[in-house]
Every structure is written in C-alpha cells, then in structure tokens.
Design an enzyme around this catalytic site. Structure first.
Site, PDB file in Angstrom:
ATOM      1  N   ASP A   1      26.156  10.419  -0.614  1.00 56.92           N
ATOM      2  CA  ASP A   1      25.077  11.417  -1.076  1.00 56.92           C
ATOM      3  C   ASP A   1      24.840  11.579  -1.643  1.00 56.92           C
ATOM      4  O   ASP A   1      25.090  11.798  -2.861  1.00 56.92           O
ATOM      5  CB  ASP A   1      26.553  13.147  -0.682  1.00 56.92           C
ATOM      6  CG  ASP A   1      25.675  12.922   0.645  1.00 56.92           C
ATOM      7  OD1 ASP A   1      25.621  12.192   1.943  1.00 56.92           O
ATOM      8  OD2 ASP A   1      26.547  13.836   1.895  1.00 56.92           O
TER       9      ASP A   1
ATOM     10  N   ASP B   1      21.623  17.560  11.281  1.00 52.81           N
ATOM     11  CA  ASP B   1      22.640  18.323  10.586  1.00 52.81           C
ATOM     12  C   ASP B   1      23.079  19.989  11.298  1.00 52.81           C
ATOM     13  O   ASP B   1      22.381  20.415  11.043  1.00 52.81           O
ATOM     14  CB  ASP B   1      22.655  19.269   9.479  1.00 52.81           C
ATOM     15  CG  ASP B   1      21.548  17.877   8.308  1.00 52.81           C
ATOM     16  OD1 ASP B   1      22.651  16.650   8.649  1.00 52.81           O
ATOM     17  OD2 ASP B   1      20.915  17.578   7.934  1.00 52.81           O
TER      18      ASP B   1
HETATM   19  O1  1PR Z   1      16.163  16.288   5.621  1.00 56.32           O
HETATM   20  O2  1PR Z   1      14.908  14.622   6.133  1.00 56.32           O
HETATM   21  O3  1PR Z   1      15.304  15.572   3.748  1.00 56.32           O
HETATM   22  O4  1PR Z   1      17.335  14.474   4.381  1.00 56.32           O
HETATM   23  C1  1PR Z   1      18.023  15.405   4.051  1.00 56.32           C
HETATM   24  C2  1PR Z   1      18.997  14.698   4.329  1.00 56.32           C
HETATM   25  O5  1PR Z   1      20.538  15.477   3.550  1.00 56.32           O
HETATM   26  C3  1PR Z   1      19.986  14.527   5.572  1.00 56.32           C
HETATM   27  O6  1PR Z   1      20.795  13.595   6.266  1.00 56.32           O
HETATM   28  C4  1PR Z   1      21.206  15.656   5.579  1.00 56.32           C
HETATM   29  O7  1PR Z   1      22.151  15.453   6.595  1.00 56.32           O
HETATM   30  C5  1PR Z   1      21.646  15.098   4.314  1.00 56.32           C
HETATM   31  N1  1PR Z   1      22.099  16.544   3.745  1.00 56.32           N
HETATM   32  C6  1PR Z   1      21.357  17.953   2.737  1.00 56.32           C
HETATM   33  N2  1PR Z   1      22.093  18.088   2.061  1.00 56.32           N
HETATM   34  C7  1PR Z   1      23.500  18.062   2.130  1.00 56.32           C
HETATM   35  C8  1PR Z   1      25.028  18.849   1.500  1.00 56.32           C
HETATM   36  O8  1PR Z   1      26.026  17.813   1.599  1.00 56.32           O
HETATM   37  N3  1PR Z   1      24.377  19.564   0.915  1.00 56.32           N
HETATM   38  N4  1PR Z   1      24.004  15.925   3.314  1.00 56.32           N
HETATM   39  C9  1PR Z   1      23.520  16.987   3.225  1.00 56.32           C
HETATM   40  C10 1PR Z   1      24.590  15.845   4.872  1.00 56.32           C
HETATM   41  C11 1PR Z   1      26.790  14.823   4.922  1.00 56.32           C
HETATM   42  C12 1PR Z   1      26.978  14.031   5.375  1.00 56.32           C
HETATM   43  C13 1PR Z   1      28.583  12.921   4.956  1.00 56.32           C
HETATM   44  C14 1PR Z   1      29.019  13.316   6.177  1.00 56.32           C
HETATM   45  C15 1PR Z   1      30.422  12.256   6.582  1.00 56.32           C
HETATM   46  N5  1PR Z   1      25.742  14.986   4.299  1.00 56.32           N
HETATM   47  O9  1PR Z   1      25.769  12.698   4.781  1.00 56.32           O
HETATM   48  O10 1PR Z   1      28.412  12.252   4.178  1.00 56.32           O
HETATM   49  O11 1PR Z   1      29.001  14.502   6.525  1.00 56.32           O
HETATM   50  O12 1PR Z   1      31.619  13.515   4.860  1.00 56.32           O
HETATM   51  P1  1PR Z   1      32.672  13.021   5.087  1.00 56.32           P
HETATM   52  O13 1PR Z   1      33.475  11.817   5.685  1.00 56.32           O
HETATM   53  O14 1PR Z   1      33.604  13.504   3.726  1.00 56.32           O
HETATM   54  O15 1PR Z   1      33.334  14.339   5.899  1.00 56.32           O
HETATM   55  P2  1PR Z   1      15.507  15.588   5.073  1.00 56.32           P
END
Ligand code: 1PR
Length: 528
Positions: A223, A382
C-alpha cells in the site's frame, strides 16, 4: 513490451522495436510478445504491412520467439471475437478454455508446470525442469496429431493445452518468460544464445513426470502513499487507518516501494501488487513518483506487477478529459501487467444492476478489458460486514454466519465501500463480483476491512461467498497473520491466490515459510 524489453536488457541484449516491414527482415532475432485480443492483433499486423514479412521470416525458419498471443497468432485461426484467421504456420485452432466444462476459474492465471514433448530437454526449455512458469490467458490451442511436430511442451489446466511450440529456430510459448522469474530469464537467455536441442517427438509426449498443476499464488501487497514530508512510502494500517494514532498521527512508514518489491521478488513472491491508496483523491497521471516506482520495479522484478488506485476517468486542472483507459495505459507503459480498479468498479456495478444487467460500454472495466484483455483487469473490493436480523432486511445477498453480530444477529452482508473505506454503498460484495465479471474483469482482489491488519486469518465466509459468485480467479486478502492462514484459505475456499501485506513488511513471516506450510499440506506452490 516493456516487460520483455526489461528482461532482455537484464540479459545484456540490445532491443529495437519493429516499426516497419523492413525491420522484420533485418532482425537478427525476432521476439513477438502479445497480450489482448486475437482479432485486433491480426488487424494491426495487416494495417502495418507486417503480416507478409512476418510470414516470410517464419517460413525461412529464422530465429523467432512468440509469447502468449504471439504463440496463438501462429495457428490457423482463433474462435476469439467470433472467428479470425491467424498466420497459419502451426496447424490447429485456438479456442477458449471451457470454464463450465472444466469446473475451473478462467482466465488460467498463475504459475504452472510444463510437460515436455521431447525425451531430452529441448534447447529453449532445457533449464525449466519441474519448475513453474507464469501463464495468463483465456484461450488455448490443444495438442493434436496435425501439430505434433510443432508441440514442444504442454501444460495442464483441466485438460492438456499447448505451452510451447518449436520447429528449427522458430519458437513460441503460451507462458510469459519475461514474467517467470529466474526460470523465465533462463528461457529468454536460451533463445538469445540460440541454444540447440532436439525438436518435438510425438512418441515422447507426456513421458516426463507427473502432470503439472496450477499452483496457488502468494502475493505481496504494497500500500503506497505520500507521507507528510511528501516521500512515497509503503504504509500499512489496521482497518484502513494508516496513521499512527488515529487521524492526527504520522503516516506509518514501512519502507521504500522499489526496495520492498525487489525483496519480495527475491524471496519468492509469485506476484507483487502496488495500491496507490490515495489514488481516489489524486490523479495517477499527475503522480509521477508512482509511475517511476513502477518503471524502476519492472526493470528488476520479473514476476507480474499489479497496480491500483485512481483508475477512472477524470478532468485535469486544464480542463482536459482523460479516460480510465488513458490512466491504465500509462500504468501499463510504466511496467504494470495488470491494473486494479476499486471505487470506479463499484459505480460501474451499480449502473450495471440499475440497467438490468447491461453494460454501457464506456466503463473503465469494459474499456480496459476490451483493449488489453480481461486478464489485465483486476477489481479490488473493499467490503465490511453489515449485520442484519433477517436476510430480507437488505436487498443484497446475505450469509448465515458462524459468528454473531453485536446485537446477536445471525445474518450479514458484505458492504462495498469507496474512497478507501470511507463511504459505504448499498451494494454487496457478491453483487459487485457478479457485475464486474459480466463487464469484463478477469480477476478479483477481495480485501476485507474488518480483517485488514488484524492478523487473525482471512475472512473465509466472505471468500467463500465471492468465489461462488464468479468463474474468474479470486485473490483472498486481509488478515493473514501466520503461514497456516494461507493453507486454511486454500484448503477451505476456492481462492486462487492469497495476498498479505503487514506480516511481510514487518518480517514476521517469510514468504518461504508460507510456501513450506503449503507444501506440507499437499498444496501446490511455486518453487522460486
Ligand atoms: O478506489 O480505484 O482508487 O483504488 C484504491 C485502492 O486502494 C483500492 O484497491 C483499496 O483497496 C486501496 N486502499 C484504499 N485505502 C486503503 C487504506 O488502507 N487506507 N488499502 C487501501 C487497501 C488493503 C490491502 C491490504 C490487505 C492486506 N489495503 O491492500 O494490503 O488488507 O493487509 P494485511 O495482510 O496487513 O492484513 P481506487
């Protein structure tokens, strides 16, 4: 193109792009990589006057390596797009994998083994042995008597299909050597060095080893966002909160994107995913550091790279409109193999349901899938759990959960969110998955806000629900805390891949321990 060029440069080759028919004739060795659809590729060859020079080059038996679509185009034709004629060099037609008959997700995405049709390892594949190579395709040719003197290796995905062909110096692979790690670099090296070896011999077909199996993939996810000093960092939150102590704290900094990506490649990650988590606010076309991260990563990392965040149409500060396809194309040009669409997919799915299951043709998923193929389009979901007393309390599909809600509720649905989890929509993960598959997505990255960063395992009920909704591969994400969690999700659900972030960044669990655990449980996994 960029990935192939990067891999060849890593081997010390000088690469020139074919721009005119004369370039084909003057090439010392010709590589023909292709992704996308068969028909438009043939049209492009015709329009650019390349079809006949290419056929001449092939008939003369000069050094050639086709990759993926570059293999398929050698055949007589393909059923893709309603039936198109190919170059007609190799006998046989290319047809779609029949997902329903095989009972397997299509596209066939991931690492699979080869069964060589020669009793001795051939020149091109001499170093592959029982290691796996990376495939991503929905169409395939099958071995048949008419092409037996071409088929160098087959692989297996519910049925045998052609994985490599060869006659003399003319070779082609259905797999992507440029994305097959060190094994793939070896295949490219053998091609550029002109390694000789015996050709196909029908008698030996299938003689070597157990049939190959598609492995379950282990994906490392980065991320990425700017920290408060403006540097691009890998961050990681709990339930999507990436700041140290709630909203006021610093953005957690877990490392530099390119360095971490390289580390995961070395440690055996089957793929690496970058999510530009503030992409919903900032345009990736203006996000030059992110594009630079991709460029630099793709020069050193030879497994598939997915990038997500901000893939949607937008109007820039000068009032110029950019389509989602423009944004995705910029990512592909910078080294991405797949793009992952989050928020925009939710809006597209809502429109699709509102129109009674009809696409408009101009959603980001449809546009990118049509141009680059479904295998290049991942939809990132998500969701978070919403508990209800009765299934009739929501229009979205519910499950009867083994857990209980805060008020003792037995039922829940999985609500899709946008803007990094900030806004919930009245659309379930199940409904989203059904819609995006119909619109042309090739894979689903299934996050889970409730489990993100929690380390207590994947949400098996969620993964079960979504894998049952679709026939495309599903990547389980969020909550991995130990190697057993990977084994569990693969054994108990239909997930094709599992992704983790926090445990890898904090070096709490090694990718090799995850794979060791999988092997001990009898699951197939790629040996790096
Ligand atoms: O909506 O097309 O602009 O895409 C934004 C992207 O960013 C989406 O894929 C969304 O999942 C991701 N995203 C947005 N905000 C966050 C955040 O964390 N604040 N991250 C985010 C998503 C989830 C996974 C994470 C897993 C595994 N993070 O990527 O890596 O949950 O984590 P873990 O193994 O530590 O539990 P758009």
């Amino acid at each position: 193109m960029r990935s192939v060029r990067n891999a060849l440069r890593a081997l010390g080759c000088t690469v020139r792009e074919v721009r005119s028919p004369a370039d084909v004739a003057s090439a010392q060795r010709l590589l023909f990589p292709g992704v996308g659809a068969f028909g438009p590729a043939m049209d492009t060859l015709k329009v650019r006057g390349l079809e006949e020079p290419l056929k001449d080059y092939l008939r003369e038996g000069r050094p050639f390596l086709g990759i993926c679509l570059g293999l398929q185009l050698l055949f007589e034709g393909s059923d893709e797009g309603g039936g198109v004629e190919g170059l007609g060099i190799v006998p046989g037609r290319v047809e779609a994998f029949d997902a329903a008959a095989l009972g397997l997700p299509v596209p066939h995405i991931g690492w699979n083994g080869l069964q060589e049709a020669t009793s001795e390892p051939s020149g091109l594949l001499k170093d592959v042995g029982d290691r796996q190579v990376y495939f991503v395709h929905s169409f395939r040719a099958v071995p048949e008597p008419a092409n037996a003197d071409w088929v160098l290796a087959t692989s297996r995905y519910g049925e045998d299909f052609v994985a490599a062909v060869r006659q003399g110096d003319v070779h082609a692979t259905q797999f992507h050597p440029e994305k097959s790690g060190n094994v793939g670099l070896g295949v490219l090296r053998n091609f550029v060095e002109g390694a000789a070896g015996p050709g196909p011999s029908a008698a030996a077909a299938g003689a070597r080893g157990a049939p190959p199996r598609l492995t379950k993939r282990v994906i490392a996810c980065l991320d990425v966002r700017s920290n408060d000093s403006g540097d691009l960092v890998v961050t990681k939150g709990d339930q999507y909160d990436v700041r140290d102590s709630g909203d006021g704290g610093e953005v957690r900094n877990l490392g530099k994107p390119v360095e971490l990506c390289e580390r995961y490649f070395r440690e055996g990650a089957d793929e690496v995913t970058f999510l530009n988590i503030t992409g919903f606010r900032d345009s990736p076309l203006g996000d030059l550091p992110m594009l630079e991260v991709l460029r630099r990563s793709s020069e050193r990392v030879f497994v598939p790279l997915t990038v997500g965040g901000g893939i949607r149409g937008f109007t820039d500060a000068e009032g110029i409109k950019h389509s989602a396809l423009d944004v995705a194309s910029e990512y592909f040009r910078s080294g991405a193999d797949k793009v992952s669409i989050g928020g925009d997919a939710v809006f597209a799915a809502e429109e699709w349901w509102a129109a009674g299951g009809e696409g408009t043709g101009d959603t980001s998923i449809e546009q990118i899938s049509e141009r680059y193929g479904a295998q290049a389009v991942v939809v990132s979901i998500d969701p978070r759990r919403v508990w209800v007393s009765e299934p009739g309390d929501t229009k979205n599909r519910t499950i009867r959960s083994a857990q209980r809600g805060p008020g003792g509720e037995e039922y829940c649905w999985f609500q899709c969110t946008v803007k990094g989890g900030r806004e919930g929509r009245d659309l379930g993960a199940y409904e989203l998955a059904v819609a995006v598959e119909a619109l042309g997505a090739g894979e689903i990255l299934l996050n889970c806000i409730d489990r993100d960063g929690a380390g207590n395992g994947f949400d098996l009920e969620l993964v079960d629900m979504v894998t049952e909704a679709v026939g495309i591969p599903v990547i389980a994400s969020s909550g991995a805390g130990a190697p057993e969690h990977f084994t569990e999700v693969f054994e108990k659900t239909g997930a094709s891949a599992a992704l983790a972030a926090g445990i890898f960044h904090r070096q709490e669990v090694e990718i090799s321990s995850v794979k060791q655990g999988m092997l001990e449980s009898g699951l197939s996994t790629r040996s790096a």
